[in-house]
Scaffold this active site. Sequence first.
Site, PDB file in Angstrom:
ATOM      1  N   TYR A 164       0.751  -1.189   0.024  1.00  0.00           N
ATOM      2  CA  TYR A 164       0.058  -0.010  -0.070  1.00  0.00           C
ATOM      3  C   TYR A 164       1.103   1.342  -0.143  1.00  0.00           C
ATOM      4  O   TYR A 164       0.736   2.301  -1.017  1.00  0.00           O
ATOM      5  CB  TYR A 164      -1.056   0.073   1.240  1.00  0.00           C
ATOM      6  CG  TYR A 164      -1.852   1.121   1.243  1.00  0.00           C
ATOM      7  CD1 TYR A 164      -2.789   1.530   0.408  1.00  0.00           C
ATOM      8  CD2 TYR A 164      -1.666   2.065   2.442  1.00  0.00           C
ATOM      9  CE1 TYR A 164      -3.359   2.440   0.510  1.00  0.00           C
ATOM     10  CE2 TYR A 164      -2.336   3.170   2.571  1.00  0.00           C
ATOM     11  CZ  TYR A 164      -3.580   3.416   1.412  1.00  0.00           C
ATOM     12  OH  TYR A 164      -4.434   4.565   1.503  1.00  0.00           O
ATOM     13  N   LYS A 168       1.468   4.171  -3.023  1.00  0.00           N
ATOM     14  CA  LYS A 168       1.034   5.836  -3.247  1.00  0.00           C
ATOM     15  C   LYS A 168       2.397   6.503  -3.279  1.00  0.00           C
ATOM     16  O   LYS A 168       2.056   7.723  -3.837  1.00  0.00           O
ATOM     17  CB  LYS A 168       0.448   6.108  -1.532  1.00  0.00           C
ATOM     18  CG  LYS A 168      -1.013   5.351  -1.497  1.00  0.00           C
ATOM     19  CD  LYS A 168      -2.043   5.712  -2.281  1.00  0.00           C
ATOM     20  CE  LYS A 168      -3.262   5.331  -1.861  1.00  0.00           C
ATOM     21  NZ  LYS A 168      -4.499   5.912  -2.775  1.00  0.00           N
TER      22      LYS A 168
HETATM   23  N1  NAP Z   1      -9.133   6.129   5.177  1.00  0.00           N
HETATM   24  C1  NAP Z   1      -7.671   6.613   5.223  1.00  0.00           C
HETATM   25  O1  NAP Z   1      -7.257   6.912   6.322  1.00  0.00           O
HETATM   26  C2  NAP Z   1      -7.035   6.922   4.062  1.00  0.00           C
HETATM   27  C3  NAP Z   1      -5.659   7.696   4.419  1.00  0.00           C
HETATM   28  C4  NAP Z   1      -4.858   8.079   3.093  1.00  0.00           C
HETATM   29  C5  NAP Z   1      -5.525   7.757   1.889  1.00  0.00           C
HETATM   30  N2  NAP Z   1      -6.552   7.207   1.792  1.00  0.00           N
HETATM   31  C6  NAP Z   1      -7.076   6.997   0.513  1.00  0.00           C
HETATM   32  O2  NAP Z   1      -8.527   7.541   0.152  1.00  0.00           O
HETATM   33  C7  NAP Z   1      -9.070   6.953  -0.685  1.00  0.00           C
HETATM   34  C8  NAP Z   1     -10.377   6.339  -0.520  1.00  0.00           C
HETATM   35  O3  NAP Z   1     -10.285   5.459   0.777  1.00  0.00           O
HETATM   36  P1  NAP Z   1     -11.296   4.995   1.832  1.00  0.00           P
HETATM   37  O4  NAP Z   1     -10.476   5.386   3.065  1.00  0.00           O
HETATM   38  O5  NAP Z   1     -12.660   6.134   1.517  1.00  0.00           O
HETATM   39  O6  NAP Z   1     -11.826   3.513   1.658  1.00  0.00           O
HETATM   40  P2  NAP Z   1     -12.964   2.863   1.417  1.00  0.00           P
HETATM   41  O7  NAP Z   1     -14.121   3.166   2.139  1.00  0.00           O
HETATM   42  O8  NAP Z   1     -12.487   1.491   1.425  1.00  0.00           O
HETATM   43  O9  NAP Z   1     -13.373   3.282  -0.194  1.00  0.00           O
HETATM   44  C9  NAP Z   1     -12.588   2.669  -1.285  1.00  0.00           C
HETATM   45  C10 NAP Z   1     -13.309   3.070  -2.615  1.00  0.00           C
HETATM   46  O10 NAP Z   1     -12.621   2.595  -3.684  1.00  0.00           O
HETATM   47  C11 NAP Z   1     -13.375   1.475  -4.291  1.00  0.00           C
HETATM   48  N3  NAP Z   1     -12.562   0.860  -5.085  1.00  0.00           N
HETATM   49  C12 NAP Z   1     -11.622  -0.109  -4.735  1.00  0.00           C
HETATM   50  N4  NAP Z   1     -10.974  -0.992  -5.920  1.00  0.00           N
HETATM   51  C13 NAP Z   1     -11.764  -0.204  -6.977  1.00  0.00           C
HETATM   52  C14 NAP Z   1     -11.611  -0.626  -8.430  1.00  0.00           C
HETATM   53  N5  NAP Z   1     -10.929  -1.647  -8.881  1.00  0.00           N
HETATM   54  N6  NAP Z   1     -12.577  -0.153  -9.306  1.00  0.00           N
HETATM   55  C15 NAP Z   1     -13.427   1.046  -8.599  1.00  0.00           C
HETATM   56  N7  NAP Z   1     -13.344   1.370  -7.320  1.00  0.00           N
HETATM   57  C16 NAP Z   1     -12.784   0.578  -6.434  1.00  0.00           C
HETATM   58  C17 NAP Z   1     -14.102   0.873  -3.437  1.00  0.00           C
HETATM   59  O11 NAP Z   1     -15.284   0.336  -3.771  1.00  0.00           O
HETATM   60  P3  NAP Z   1     -15.768  -1.108  -3.420  1.00  0.00           P
HETATM   61  O12 NAP Z   1     -16.983  -0.656  -2.383  1.00  0.00           O
HETATM   62  O13 NAP Z   1     -16.560  -1.651  -4.744  1.00  0.00           O
HETATM   63  O14 NAP Z   1     -14.988  -1.961  -2.916  1.00  0.00           O
HETATM   64  C18 NAP Z   1     -14.373   2.148  -2.639  1.00  0.00           C
HETATM   65  O15 NAP Z   1     -15.615   2.834  -3.388  1.00  0.00           O
HETATM   66  C19 NAP Z   1      -8.139   5.655  -1.312  1.00  0.00           C
HETATM   67  O16 NAP Z   1      -7.342   5.927  -2.522  1.00  0.00           O
HETATM   68  C20 NAP Z   1      -7.321   5.348   0.066  1.00  0.00           C
HETATM   69  O17 NAP Z   1      -6.018   4.763  -0.302  1.00  0.00           O
HETATM   70  C21 NAP Z   1      -7.484   6.847   2.830  1.00  0.00           C
END
Ligand code: NAP
Length: 241
Positions: A164, A168
Amino acid sequence: MSEQTIALVTGANKGIGYEIAAGLGALGWTVGVGARDEGRREAAVEKLRAGGADAFGVPLDVTDDRSVAAAAQLIELRAGRLDVLVNNAGVTGGRPQEPSTVDLAALRTAVETNVIGVIRVTNAMLPLLRRSASPRIVNMSSGVGSLTRQTTPGAEVGPISVAYAPSKSMLNAVTVQYAKELQGTDILINAACPGYTATDLNNFSGHRTPDQGAAIAVRLATLPADGPSGGFFEDAGVVPW
Ligand SMILES: NC(=O)c1ccc[n+]([C@@H]2O[C@H](COP(=O)([O-])OP(=O)(O)OC[C@H]3O[C@@H](n4cnc5c(N)ncnc54)[C@H](OP(=O)(O)O)[C@@H]3O)[C@@H](O)[C@H]2O)c1
């Protein structure tokens, strides 16, 4: 072509992506809710509409060439152009991710989604973005991709993660390369860090709300013409590479 600003958010069915879609919808924009699962996508679209947003569903799996091409076609038919692309969809690839024992499939999944998926979607949407007066691309990265933070004792970078976090770091590097190629155009492209946010991605262990996590993406999606490009930002400002 519509006068209405049109945005596409990938992975917008839940978590930070959903809140980015809600935030852009609250600006009065039309928002494409990119999501791979029909049920989750339609539920999100309905909820966004109930909240007053002009949202529509975009079937989209960022790892699938045909799905991404069809998504570009759908947006072209609907609006004839795209103003803002938020590459938000992301996965961890699963845990644990110690380098010496990592399942290579986890590594491939993280890179295929978080890096190649972003390039695939961006390239499919670029012809539509080039038709916009002020196109913006936001790549949802993470502070864990910061090599400076990874090597700073005490910095908040989560567990050891050879899939992961490096995915990034590569996304950040990819963002810089796009900015270089797009220099001299109206397109501004930046990477964003939402902070440690409570979502499915981390079993809701984050201390920020998805709404707070979405704020930096909304800010970078609405940059003025003289805004930065090729940078990495969080709410507090620049994130070190
Ligand atoms: N949460 C944190 O603390 C954090 C911190 C830094 C960065 N981020 C980044 O923020 C972004 C959003 O993450 P989140 O925390 O909101 O996570 P999340 O709730 O798990 O949401 C991830 C989203 O990405 C979608 N996704 C995954 N694989 C996909 C694919 N092949 N095609 C289309 N959609 C896909 C998921 O869809 P499904 O529902 O179908 O799985 C979901 O809608 C990510 O890039 C993550 O790396 C998050």
